[in-house]
Design a protein around this motif. Structure first.
Motif, PDB file in Angstrom:
ATOM      1  N   ASN A   1     -96.057  31.080  16.418  1.00 43.82           N
ATOM      2  CA  ASN A   1     -95.157  31.140  17.574  1.00 43.82           C
ATOM      3  C   ASN A   1     -93.992  32.072  17.248  1.00 43.82           C
ATOM      4  OD1 ASN A   1     -93.988  30.660  20.047  1.00 43.82           O
ATOM      5  ND2 ASN A   1     -93.149  28.657  19.451  1.00 43.82           N
ATOM      6  N   CYS A   2     -94.241  33.375  17.316  1.00 39.57           N
ATOM      7  CA  CYS A   2     -93.255  34.367  16.880  1.00 39.57           C
ATOM      8  C   CYS A   2     -92.119  34.534  17.881  1.00 39.57           C
ATOM      9  CB  CYS A   2     -93.944  35.708  16.654  1.00 39.57           C
ATOM     10  SG  CYS A   2     -95.261  35.649  15.412  1.00 39.57           S
TER      11      CYS A   2
ATOM     12  N   SER B   1     -82.822  31.765   4.409  1.00 44.25           N
ATOM     13  CA  SER B   1     -84.085  32.149   5.017  1.00 44.25           C
ATOM     14  C   SER B   1     -84.539  33.493   4.477  1.00 44.25           C
ATOM     15  CB  SER B   1     -83.936  32.221   6.544  1.00 44.25           C
ATOM     16  OG  SER B   1     -83.044  33.274   6.892  1.00 44.25           O
ATOM     17  N   PHE B   2     -85.715  33.876   4.927  1.00 45.75           N
ATOM     18  CA  PHE B   2     -86.293  35.138   4.452  1.00 45.75           C
ATOM     19  C   PHE B   2     -85.428  36.338   4.865  1.00 45.75           C
ATOM     20  CE2 PHE B   2     -89.070  38.797   5.103  1.00 45.75           C
ATOM     21  CZ  PHE B   2     -89.686  38.882   3.881  1.00 45.75           C
ATOM     22  N   PHE B   3     -84.950  36.334   6.126  1.00 48.90           N
ATOM     23  CA  PHE B   3     -84.147  37.475   6.592  1.00 48.90           C
ATOM     24  C   PHE B   3     -82.815  37.539   5.851  1.00 48.90           C
ATOM     25  CE2 PHE B   3     -86.774  37.081  10.520  1.00 48.90           C
ATOM     26  CZ  PHE B   3     -87.315  38.355  10.450  1.00 48.90           C
TER      27      PHE B   3
ATOM     28  N   GLY C   1     -92.881  30.872  13.589  1.00 43.94           N
ATOM     29  CA  GLY C   1     -93.072  32.314  13.686  1.00 43.94           C
ATOM     30  C   GLY C   1     -93.115  33.018  12.349  1.00 43.94           C
ATOM     31  N   LEU C   2     -93.456  32.314  11.274  1.00 45.56           N
ATOM     32  CA  LEU C   2     -93.469  32.927   9.940  1.00 45.56           C
ATOM     33  C   LEU C   2     -94.537  34.007   9.821  1.00 45.56           C
ATOM     34  CD1 LEU C   2     -92.353  32.923   7.048  1.00 45.56           C
ATOM     35  CD2 LEU C   2     -93.982  31.112   6.493  1.00 45.56           C
TER      36      LEU C   2
ATOM     37  N   ILE D   1     -97.699  26.997   2.759  1.00 49.01           N
ATOM     38  CA  ILE D   1     -97.741  28.304   3.431  1.00 49.01           C
ATOM     39  C   ILE D   1     -96.429  29.056   3.209  1.00 49.01           C
ATOM     40  CG2 ILE D   1     -97.919  29.441   5.670  1.00 49.01           C
ATOM     41  CD1 ILE D   1     -99.711  27.161   6.580  1.00 49.01           C
ATOM     42  N   GLN D   2     -95.310  28.352   3.252  1.00 49.72           N
ATOM     43  CA  GLN D   2     -94.015  29.004   3.083  1.00 49.72           C
ATOM     44  C   GLN D   2     -93.848  29.544   1.663  1.00 49.72           C
ATOM     45  OE1 GLN D   2     -90.833  26.448   4.305  1.00 49.72           O
ATOM     46  NE2 GLN D   2     -89.852  28.052   5.499  1.00 49.72           N
TER      47      GLN D   2
END
Length: 883
Positions: A311-312, A396-398, A503-504, A569-570
């Motif tokens: 769900n991006c 987070s990743f960003f 949305g990963l 998954i993360q």
């Protein structure tokens, strides 16, 4: 000839009659199913009777089998079990399609057995190619019986749309007629989908309530709706495409959206898994699946994970379906009509609230045995912040993307010697003038104390653990320092933010394709990936990345649920993944321990190679042709060296995985791991031949450790020196005995060498003699060949001359014949002329000189011929004979 032909025909007839007597006729077929079975068994292949009874039944299952086929025999019990549950609704017919006198064998040409065909009234056949299991066969038969699912309420509509399988809905009003226009076409399209997609991965449903139909943007009766979770849902374009069953089925198959995909390996050679793994990293989920169960809670959780993962754009329809899966009331549920997703604001790269992550710096030098572990925090203040394990959330990743680049550009300022103090530094971002990063670092040596998980385990890397081997030749079990995105193990009270997972798939370059496998049928594949062979619940998850040549498994001790699956998954998706590559190795129990050369596997590598003794390790593989030639060298080496202090080992790297730092790029390769200094392993030189003397020099050169300042400051005692001398003397005496044995073997080899050389010299003499004979024969052969060529040329010359003479002789004979004819003609003319002249002269003479009386002549007699005329007559006779 006539007699010989008759004899041959009799012989052939006799032979054929004898052959017929030798061949045993085929035994008549017997019943394949028992007489009490609910399956009608046509064991004589009566295909015409099967077609006759099929026309009188609504749903028929035809089971084509061969009595000798093992798969047909195995499927027999499954067919009987399914028939016992459905015999009152479905006619089960088994047909022997191998009996050579039956019509099935003559009309059907199957390439495999068994074959299952299903017929729904006049529609069919629908071939079943799924697992030969009773529950799967029953499920497929029920879908053929009822290919459409009736949707009467909003709750069931949400159940239908939130399912992981693609869904097609048709809206039909049954008010005016029992069969509205287009309904039969839609019904056949569902059967067509089962015919083309035998696993039934597209669900067909029917809505009769116009209010429910409006929720999915269906207004007119006969409209067809294809639901898609992430892309825009579609309505069948009746104005563009003809409304036929084939077109509806084709349209649905071409435009469907796959969320989860079932895999059904058939057990033989196939490219099924290979083709799927080529698409990218794959997440394989092995779950026990009962297709006849009304609900599947575990699949619902997996579906929820897949929806959140993909769900991006934060689609509202997907959020409503997620709330339904979580069994949360959906407030304000109005419409699920296909519409453009709402434009969400871009998430800020840097949040206003600070967050922290753990970073492990690499070693500053190859000889360093220390690591710098830092807490990297993102903030927007120049004063910096102090990281707290309780209050600081995880970045987070960003948020970490730009921070990591800025941090590693400044990382040389954070290298320190071993110290227990924590030093913090605050620095400006390399990309944004309003962002600051704080790094609090401390140096660790042999272990990272203070960083523990829920079980209070100490994290160590092999490089850190090696530094603890100064006094004992032992090492702790392998593990690693925590890496980025691994803070939940350090601080269990800090929960993972669910928004990081939504949305990963669009925020990482390692997007996963999710596949489901039934563990009741394919647990063998899970065992090959690393699952335990004996387990209470057959649930297992593994990520396979063919491009990176690695795969990761979810800890079998953890339950397969939504939280663990999201964490798995993360951890795989982050930039610095904390997941450990799963290593697959051979079973160490199959290698006895009494051999001179120790066989190392993945499980025993740490125990054998990285502990206790000096180890010389040979890397080999079964396909390596040169590796077996080194076996005798290593066996002699193992006999020479004492087994209590030295180990000669080998490992088959084709069957046993190792950590990347212990892998090699060529075979065979030899590595030496000295005791107490495992981190200083040495590779045998590639340009040096692998011989026994060279290996001994290599081992002796690298086994003695260099003197350290600590050893120089503390000189050994007299007793220590005496003990060391005794040990060395024992080693020397052992080596002397081995050298004597080697000398005896060398002398025996010398004697054998002399004998072999004598035989070789005799063979060489024979070879020279044969070579001379060969040369002589070749010379004679060349002379004979030359003489033959000369004779051949002379023969050809003489043949040409003879042909010329024959042609000339023929011409001369022709000319001679013509000359003779001319001569004969001229002679006749001359004879006639001479005869005329003679008669004239005779008449004149007679008239002048009458005949004397003494020579009377008879009347009618002719005068005697002259000598000239007689000669001409004889020559004419000769010419006639010549001609």
């Amino acid at each position: 000839a006539l007699a010989l032909g008759c004899a041959l025909l009799l012989a052939l007839k006799f032979t054929c009659s004898r052959a017929k007597d030798v061949i045993i006729p085929a035994k008549p077929p017997v019943s394949f199913f028992s007489s009490r079975s609910p399956v009608l068994d046509l064991f004589q292949g009566q295909l015409d009777y099967a077609e006759h009874i099929r026309r009188d039944s609504e749903v028929v299952l035809l089971f084509f089998y061969a009595p000798w086929c093992g798969q047909s025999i195995a499927a027999r019990a499954e067919i009987e079990q399914a028939a016992s549950r459905l015999s009152d609704q479905v006619l089960f017919v088994a047909i022997n399609c191998w009996w050579n006198q039956g019509k099935c064998r003559k009309q059907k040409h199957f390439f495999y057995f068994p074959v299952i065909y299903l017929y729904h009234r006049s529609f069919g056949p629908v071939e079943y190619k799924g697992p030969m299991s009773a529950v799967y066969i029953e499920k497929f038969v029920r879908r053929v019986m009822k290919p459409l699912l009736y949707i009467p309420s909003q709750s069931e509509l949400l159940d239908f749309l939130s399912n992981y399988e693609p869904g097609v809905l048709g809206y039909f009003e049954f008010n005016g007629s029992p069969q509205p226009p287009g309904y039969l076409t839609f019904f056949k399209s569902a059967l067509h989908s089962l015919k083309k997609d035998y696993l039934g991965t597209i669900r067909f449903g029917v809505i009769t309530n116009k209010h429910l139909a409006k929720l999915v943007s269906l207004v007119h009766s006969g409209s067809v709706y294809l639901h898609r979770h992430f892309n825009t849902s579609l309505v069948f374009p009746r104005e563009v495409i003809n409304y036929t069953a084939e077109n509806i089925c084709k349209w649905a198959l071409e435009n469907r959206e796959t969320l989860l995909q079932w895999l059904w390996p058939h057990g033989g050679k196939s490219l099924l898994l290979n083709n799927e793994l080529k698409k990218g990293p794959a997440l394989f989920l092995f779950i026990p699946f009962n297709p006849l169960a009304e609900s599947h809670p575990l699949i619902d959780e997996i579906t929820e994970v897949a929806l959140e993962y993909n769900n991006c754009h934060g689609d509202q329809v997907v959020e409503r379906l997620l709330q339904h899966l979580r069994r949360v009331d959906v407030p304000g549920f109005e419409s699920l009509a296909p519409e453009a997703p709402a434009q969400l604001p871009d998430p800020p790269l840097i949040t206003t609230s600070p967050c922290c992550n753990t970073v492990v710096l690499p070693q500053w030098h190859a000889i360093s045995r220390t690591h710098n572990v830092c807490e990297l925090c993102v903030n927007q203040t120049a004063g910096g912040i102090r990281p707290s394990s309780v209050s600081m959330p995880q970045c987070s990743f960003f948020e970490m993307a730009a921070a990591l680049d800025s941090f590693y550009l400044k990382e040389q300022t954070f290298y320190h010697v071993a110290s227990d103090s924590i030093e913090c530094s605050n620095f400006l971002s390399s990309y944004s003038p309003f962002s600051y990063y704080t790094a609090c670092c401390r140096t660790v040596n042999r272990g990272v104390t203070g960083f523990t998980d829920s079980e209070q385990e100490v994290f160590e890397t092999p490089a850190l653990a090696f530094s603890s081997l100064e006094k004992k030749c032992e090492a702790a079990s392998p593990s690693s320092v925590p890496h980025i995105e691994d803070n939940r193990f350090l601080f269990p009270e800090v929960d993972m933010d669910s928004t990081d997972f939504t949305g990963l798939s669009c925020r990482t370059n390692k997007t996963l394709n999710i596949y489901l496998l039934d563990s009741n049928l394919f647990w063998l594949y899970a065992e090959r990936l690393g699952a335990p062979s004996v387990t209470r619940v057959k649930e297992f998850a593994a990520i396979v990345d063919v491009k990176e040549e690695s795969h990761y498994i979810l800890d079998p001790k953890q339950a397969l649920m939504k939280f663990t699956l999201e964490s798995f998954i993360q951890n795989f998706s982050v930039l610095y993944s904390p997941l450990k590559r799963h290593l697959i190795g051979s079973d160490s129990a199959q290698f006895p321990s009494q051999h001179l050369i120790t066989e190392v596997t993945t499980d025993t590598f740490w125990e054998v190679v990285l502990q206790k003794q000096d180890v010389l390790l040979l890397y080999y593989a079964q396909w390596c042709g040169f590796c077996p030639s080194l076996n005798h060298v290593f066996i002699q080496l193992a006999r020479l060296l004492p087994a209590d202090t030295f180990t000669v080992a080998r490992i088959d790297v084709a069957q046993n995985d190792l950590p990347w730092e212990f892998m090699v790029d060529r075979l065979p390769t030899v590595l030496f791991f000295p005791c107490n200094r495992k981190d200083l392993s040495v590779k045998y030189p590639e340009d040096l031949p692998i011989t026994l003397p060279n290996l001994l020099k290599f081992i002796l050169h690298h086994s003695n450790p260099a003197p350290t300042p600590q050893n120089l400051a503390n000189p050994p005692t007299k007793e220590c020196l005496q003990s060391e001398a005794d040990v060395q003397q024992g080693h020397i005496s052992h080596l002397e005995r081995e050298i004597q044995k080697l000398r005896a073997e060398i002398s025996a080899l010398h004697r054998a060498q002399v004998q072999v050389e004598a035989q070789l010299s005799s063979a060489r003499r024979d070879e020279h003699r044969l070579l001379r004979q060969k040369q002589t024969l070749e010379k004679q052969h060349s002379l004979l060949r030359l003489h033959s060529e000369q004779l051949q040329a002379l023969y050809e010359q003489k043949t040409g001359e003879l042909e010329e003479l024959a042609d000339a002789s023929e011409n001369l004979l022709t000319e001679n014949t013509w000359l003779k004819i001319l001569v004969a003609t001229m002679e006749r003319k001359l004879e006639d002329k001479d005869a005329g002249e003679m008669l004239t002269s005779l008449k004149e003479a007679h008239s002048n000189h009458p005949e004397p009386a003494g020579a009377p002549r008879l009347p009618g007699s002719t005068p005697p011929p002259s000598n000239g005329s007689a000669t001409l007559a004889s020559e004419r006779n000769n010419e006639n004979r010549t001609d």
